[in-house]
Design an enzyme around this catalytic site. Sequence first.
Site, PDB file in Angstrom:
ATOM      1  N   ASP A 116     -51.962  -6.980  12.315  1.00 29.36           N
ATOM      2  CA  ASP A 116     -51.149  -6.255  13.299  1.00 29.36           C
ATOM      3  C   ASP A 116     -49.648  -6.352  13.046  1.00 29.36           C
ATOM      4  OD1 ASP A 116     -53.123  -5.079  14.928  1.00 29.36           O
ATOM      5  OD2 ASP A 116     -53.539  -7.008  15.859  1.00 29.36           O
ATOM      6  N   ASP A 174     -57.611   1.377  13.845  1.00 24.22           N
ATOM      7  CA  ASP A 174     -56.261   1.030  14.314  1.00 24.22           C
ATOM      8  C   ASP A 174     -55.335   0.614  13.165  1.00 24.22           C
ATOM      9  OD1 ASP A 174     -58.568   0.355  15.809  1.00 24.22           O
ATOM     10  OD2 ASP A 174     -57.426  -0.727  17.310  1.00 24.22           O
TER      11      ASP A 174
HETATM   12  N1  GLY Z   1     -55.446  -2.310  18.246  1.00 19.58           N
HETATM   13  C1  GLY Z   1     -56.207  -2.600  19.393  1.00 19.58           C
HETATM   14  C2  GLY Z   1     -56.290  -1.521  20.396  1.00 19.58           C
HETATM   15  O1  GLY Z   1     -55.966  -0.386  20.172  1.00 19.58           O
HETATM   16  O2  GLY Z   1     -56.724  -1.814  21.478  1.00 19.58           O
END
Ligand code: GLY
Length: 397
Positions: A116, A174
């Site tokens: 992330d 994501d």
């Molecule tokens: N990256 C996690 C979400 O979109 O909840």
Amino acid sequence: MKSKIVFLLLMAWGAAAHAQTKLSTRQMKALVNESLRFSATQYKHMMQALPDSVFPRATNKDGSLMTAKYNWWTAGFYPGSCWYLYEYTKDPAFKQEAEKRQQYLLPDQYRTNTHDLGFLMYCSFGNGLRLIGTPAYNDVLMTSSRSLITRYKPTIKAIRSWDHGRWQCPVIIDNMMNLEMLAWATRHSGDSTFIKIAIDHANTTIKNHFREDYSSYHVVDYDTATGQVLAKKTHQGHSDASAWSRGQAWGLYGYTMMYRETKDKKYLDQARHIADYMLNHPRMPKDLVPYYDYDAPEIPNAIRDASAAAVMSSALLELSRYTNKQERKRYWNAGADALASLAGPAYRAKEGENNNFILMHSTGSMPGKSEIDVPLSYADYYFLEALLRYKNWAGKR
Ligand code: GLY
């Protein structure tokens, strides 16, 4: 004068909600400016109420503010939102708040246990760099990019997402969002390693995450030794076979961004197909704020996800700039319509309410029973980004 403007905006929202008419560009510009002004006021309240060294995350079940520490994946969005508000207002208070809060993120640049880092560092330091050019931010972003690419798996040709759970090597849709920082890293350093990894990741994701209708799975699990796909699953959607709304929005945004960064038409086509999947979907609500999953069995009573709409709106406004005249209009109008819905009374909070977040009605994880129908910091961030995109690009496409 102020009350007249508010009255006209309420009329416009009413018309949009009831007859699904589009706002004129003039009405839309007024709504966008009013929303940016409101957001600045709301975030001044946020700034004053927020305890030191933490980040606003959501609302707890008891109604209180849920905060996050520097290592939660959403921590970069609040400083990022402050940068966007600084860009709009030029008020130094937003710059100071962004600078102060993002200092707490500095340990994240060395982390190799998360994918992330784009969300965390590029939304915060990346926007800061763009707006005020602090040279030290280059170093932070380069270190973050080097940390991120330690997670690249050559056998799979993708960056590993999570280290937790029952997976061998999970990659989630994501993760497309973390590639933007890698494109920046190559531009900044001249080292093509970063963009090559981003391209590999984007290509592997096209190959394995998407179904024939261009909806995407949430999680693809790979065999680390052979690179073979082991399973296609969901984590935050309704079911493995369903289309989790925010995941579709991450994909749309990710491929639009990858086209911007590489000019490879394959990514533009992928983004167009994803946009068409969403916009033609029979279960896309008329206000263009998706249910948390396009296949949620509770539809039409399913919970919405305003964060998915905010990401989608921002991405559609950008996508429209890269397409032919007919598609341009369709994507631009859809991005603007979703934005108008979010800026309306059904989704936008009242001043001083909603724990001082801007938007209501987002959903973090329905199966995880967490963050359901709450404000989320990233809904606000992408809403602000979409407002600025509309303001900067309307009439200039
Ligand atoms: N990256 C996690 C979400 O979109 O909840």
